[in-house]
Design a protein around this motif. Structure first.
Motif, PDB file in Angstrom:
ATOM      1  N   MET A   1      66.362  18.976  50.855  1.00 25.73           N
ATOM      2  CA  MET A   1      65.290  19.210  51.584  1.00 25.73           C
ATOM      3  C   MET A   1      64.142  18.469  50.716  1.00 25.73           C
ATOM      4  SD  MET A   1      65.881  21.719  54.039  1.00 25.73           S
ATOM      5  CE  MET A   1      65.133  23.136  54.017  1.00 25.73           C
ATOM      6  N   LYS A   2      63.413  17.924  51.398  1.00 17.87           N
ATOM      7  CA  LYS A   2      61.971  17.486  50.795  1.00 17.87           C
ATOM      8  C   LYS A   2      61.046  18.100  51.631  1.00 17.87           C
ATOM      9  CE  LYS A   2      63.402  12.654  49.594  1.00 17.87           C
ATOM     10  NZ  LYS A   2      63.095  11.259  49.890  1.00 17.87           N
ATOM     11  N   ASN A   3      59.867  18.376  50.635  1.00 19.14           N
ATOM     12  CA  ASN A   3      58.687  18.909  51.261  1.00 19.14           C
ATOM     13  C   ASN A   3      57.411  17.853  51.658  1.00 19.14           C
ATOM     14  OD1 ASN A   3      59.655  21.665  51.512  1.00 19.14           O
ATOM     15  ND2 ASN A   3      59.412  21.964  49.253  1.00 19.14           N
ATOM     16  N   TYR A   4      56.843  18.022  52.534  1.00 18.89           N
ATOM     17  CA  TYR A   4      55.792  17.053  52.679  1.00 18.89           C
ATOM     18  C   TYR A   4      54.675  17.520  53.157  1.00 18.89           C
ATOM     19  CZ  TYR A   4      59.299  13.317  52.437  1.00 18.89           C
ATOM     20  OH  TYR A   4      60.305  12.409  52.055  1.00 18.89           O
ATOM     21  N   THR A   5      53.423  17.110  52.872  1.00 14.86           N
ATOM     22  CA  THR A   5      52.086  17.515  53.358  1.00 14.86           C
ATOM     23  C   THR A   5      51.530  16.528  54.281  1.00 14.86           C
ATOM     24  OG1 THR A   5      51.381  19.069  51.316  1.00 14.86           O
ATOM     25  CG2 THR A   5      49.905  18.461  52.803  1.00 14.86           C
ATOM     26  N   GLY A  10      42.836  15.824  61.183  1.00 14.87           N
ATOM     27  CA  GLY A  10      42.299  16.892  60.379  1.00 14.87           C
ATOM     28  C   GLY A  10      42.922  18.084  60.227  1.00 14.87           C
ATOM     29  N   ASN A  11      43.933  18.457  60.783  1.00 12.70           N
ATOM     30  CA  ASN A  11      44.770  19.559  60.339  1.00 12.70           C
ATOM     31  C   ASN A  11      45.872  18.990  59.395  1.00 12.70           C
ATOM     32  OD1 ASN A  11      43.462  21.242  62.182  1.00 12.70           O
ATOM     33  ND2 ASN A  11      44.604  20.542  63.955  1.00 12.70           N
ATOM     34  N   VAL A  12      46.054  19.959  58.438  1.00 12.03           N
ATOM     35  CA  VAL A  12      47.087  19.945  57.336  1.00 12.03           C
ATOM     36  C   VAL A  12      48.340  20.828  57.875  1.00 12.03           C
ATOM     37  CG1 VAL A  12      47.456  19.892  54.880  1.00 12.03           C
ATOM     38  CG2 VAL A  12      44.976  19.507  55.736  1.00 12.03           C
ATOM     39  N   TYR A  13      49.399  20.100  57.499  1.00  9.14           N
ATOM     40  CA  TYR A  13      50.645  21.015  57.708  1.00  9.14           C
ATOM     41  C   TYR A  13      51.665  20.739  56.412  1.00  9.14           C
ATOM     42  CZ  TYR A  13      49.056  20.890  62.631  1.00  9.14           C
ATOM     43  OH  TYR A  13      48.314  20.777  63.939  1.00  9.14           O
ATOM     44  N   ASP A  14      52.297  21.764  56.062  1.00 11.80           N
ATOM     45  CA  ASP A  14      53.390  21.617  55.119  1.00 11.80           C
ATOM     46  C   ASP A  14      54.450  21.617  56.020  1.00 11.80           C
ATOM     47  OD1 ASP A  14      51.832  23.794  52.810  1.00 11.80           O
ATOM     48  OD2 ASP A  14      51.895  21.740  52.778  1.00 11.80           O
ATOM     49  N   VAL A  15      55.377  20.511  55.669  1.00 14.30           N
ATOM     50  CA  VAL A  15      56.507  20.133  56.472  1.00 14.30           C
ATOM     51  C   VAL A  15      57.972  20.057  55.403  1.00 14.30           C
ATOM     52  CG1 VAL A  15      57.860  18.803  58.069  1.00 14.30           C
ATOM     53  CG2 VAL A  15      55.469  18.938  58.182  1.00 14.30           C
ATOM     54  N   THR A  16      58.788  20.719  55.887  1.00 13.47           N
ATOM     55  CA  THR A  16      60.248  20.604  55.143  1.00 13.47           C
ATOM     56  C   THR A  16      61.028  19.968  55.847  1.00 13.47           C
ATOM     57  OG1 THR A  16      59.780  22.711  54.047  1.00 13.47           O
ATOM     58  CG2 THR A  16      61.959  22.160  53.856  1.00 13.47           C
ATOM     59  N   VAL A  17      61.938  19.115  55.248  1.00 20.12           N
ATOM     60  CA  VAL A  17      62.758  17.955  55.912  1.00 20.12           C
ATOM     61  C   VAL A  17      64.266  18.219  55.229  1.00 20.12           C
ATOM     62  CG1 VAL A  17      63.132  15.694  56.703  1.00 20.12           C
ATOM     63  CG2 VAL A  17      60.824  16.556  56.725  1.00 20.12           C
ATOM     64  N   GLU A  18      65.078  18.289  55.987  1.00 21.66           N
ATOM     65  CA  GLU A  18      66.565  18.361  55.388  1.00 21.66           C
ATOM     66  C   GLU A  18      66.945  17.112  55.188  1.00 21.66           C
ATOM     67  OE1 GLU A  18      70.640  20.288  56.089  1.00 21.66           O
ATOM     68  OE2 GLU A  18      68.841  21.570  57.171  1.00 21.66           O
ATOM     69  N   GLU A  19      67.697  16.914  54.193  1.00 18.82           N
ATOM     70  CA  GLU A  19      68.400  15.340  54.082  1.00 18.82           C
ATOM     71  C   GLU A  19      69.898  15.555  54.175  1.00 18.82           C
ATOM     72  OE1 GLU A  19      67.269  12.324  50.670  1.00 18.82           O
ATOM     73  OE2 GLU A  19      66.692  14.089  50.113  1.00 18.82           O
ATOM     74  N   ASN A  20      70.785  14.699  54.580  1.00 15.44           N
ATOM     75  CA  ASN A  20      71.835  14.714  54.761  1.00 15.44           C
ATOM     76  C   ASN A  20      72.429  13.913  53.464  1.00 15.44           C
ATOM     77  OD1 ASN A  20      72.142  15.632  57.066  1.00 15.44           O
ATOM     78  ND2 ASN A  20      72.011  13.811  58.307  1.00 15.44           N
ATOM     79  N   GLY A  21      73.525  14.491  52.715  1.00 18.74           N
ATOM     80  CA  GLY A  21      74.272  13.920  51.627  1.00 18.74           C
ATOM     81  C   GLY A  21      73.627  14.641  50.575  1.00 18.74           C
ATOM     82  N   ALA A  22      74.197  14.114  49.337  1.00 22.25           N
ATOM     83  CA  ALA A  22      73.823  14.450  47.884  1.00 22.25           C
ATOM     84  C   ALA A  22      72.727  13.894  47.520  1.00 22.25           C
ATOM     85  CB  ALA A  22      75.108  14.403  47.089  1.00 22.25           C
ATOM     86  N   GLY A  23      72.057  14.527  46.502  1.00 21.31           N
ATOM     87  CA  GLY A  23      70.998  13.876  45.912  1.00 21.31           C
ATOM     88  C   GLY A  23      69.687  14.741  45.906  1.00 21.31           C
ATOM     89  N   ALA A  24      69.867  15.840  46.685  1.00 24.03           N
ATOM     90  CA  ALA A  24      68.605  16.857  47.058  1.00 24.03           C
ATOM     91  C   ALA A  24      68.216  17.308  45.689  1.00 24.03           C
ATOM     92  CB  ALA A  24      69.193  17.711  48.214  1.00 24.03           C
ATOM     93  N   ALA A  25      69.104  17.623  44.692  1.00 18.90           N
ATOM     94  CA  ALA A  25      68.525  18.412  43.392  1.00 18.90           C
ATOM     95  C   ALA A  25      67.571  17.667  42.722  1.00 18.90           C
ATOM     96  CB  ALA A  25      69.829  18.498  42.548  1.00 18.90           C
ATOM     97  N   PRO A  26      67.716  16.189  42.555  1.00 17.32           N
ATOM     98  CA  PRO A  26      66.521  15.630  41.907  1.00 17.32           C
ATOM     99  C   PRO A  26      65.086  15.560  42.726  1.00 17.32           C
ATOM    100  CG  PRO A  26      68.271  14.081  41.963  1.00 17.32           C
ATOM    101  CD  PRO A  26      68.403  15.163  42.853  1.00 17.32           C
ATOM    102  N   VAL A  27      65.109  15.767  44.094  1.00 23.55           N
ATOM    103  CA  VAL A  27      64.007  15.865  44.767  1.00 23.55           C
ATOM    104  C   VAL A  27      63.243  17.004  44.778  1.00 23.55           C
ATOM    105  CG1 VAL A  27      63.397  15.827  47.414  1.00 23.55           C
ATOM    106  CG2 VAL A  27      65.194  14.546  46.467  1.00 23.55           C
ATOM    107  N   ALA A  28      63.783  18.247  44.417  1.00 26.32           N
ATOM    108  CA  ALA A  28      63.104  19.564  44.373  1.00 26.32           C
ATOM    109  C   ALA A  28      61.847  19.709  43.274  1.00 26.32           C
ATOM    110  CB  ALA A  28      64.207  20.534  44.032  1.00 26.32           C
ATOM    111  N   PRO A  29      61.952  18.939  41.941  1.00 26.19           N
ATOM    112  CA  PRO A  29      60.995  18.944  41.171  1.00 26.19           C
ATOM    113  C   PRO A  29      59.680  18.065  41.751  1.00 26.19           C
ATOM    114  CG  PRO A  29      63.035  18.587  39.983  1.00 26.19           C
ATOM    115  CD  PRO A  29      63.666  18.894  41.303  1.00 26.19           C
TER     116      PRO A  29
END
Length: 123
Positions: A1-5, A10-29
């Motif tokens: 999962m990756k989080n983006y703003t 002019g409206n701000v949205y926090d969006v979470t995007v799910e990734e397919n495959g491994a490698g999600a662990a380093p993305v969290a920090p």
């Protein structure tokens, strides 16, 4: 999962995007930093509102703060640019509605703003 703003019109949205495959662990920090940054900006603006003057300088359009033309304590005349916002690739000056001294600047360069938002105050 990756989080983006993301800012849309002019409206701000926090969006979470799910990734397919491994490698999600380093993305969290790394994802925590962009989410925390937008929350810090309103806290910085809140103390400035406590020193607010009686004359409000409001945005005429939604956009992004491009440049601060005045600083706290500076004298301005009616029509002097206080803040410059960018909207649709145009630079739009937000001017002092009357003569006064800048009491507070409530935004920072890069902030997304709504139409009618108070950008600064004057005494």
């Amino acid at each position: 999962m990756k989080n983006y703003t993301i800012t849309v019109n002019g409206n701000v949205y926090d969006v979470t995007v799910e990734e397919n495959g491994a490698g999600a662990a380093p993305v969290a920090p790394r994802a925590a930093a962009p989410v925390a940054a937008p929350k810090a900006a309103p806290k910085a603006a809140a103390p400035a509102a406590g020193n607010a003057g009686s004359i409000e300088v409001k945005a005429g359009a939604a956009g992004k703060v491009f440049k601060l033309e005045a600083s706290v304590g500076q004298s301005v005349k009616k029509g002097d640019a206080v803040v410059i916002i960018e909207a649709m690739k145009m630079e739009i000056p937000v001017v002092a509605p009357e003569d006064g001294t800048v009491a507070s600047i409530n935004v920072a360069v890069g902030d997304a703003i709504e139409s009618g938002a108070v950008l600064a105050t004057l005494n």
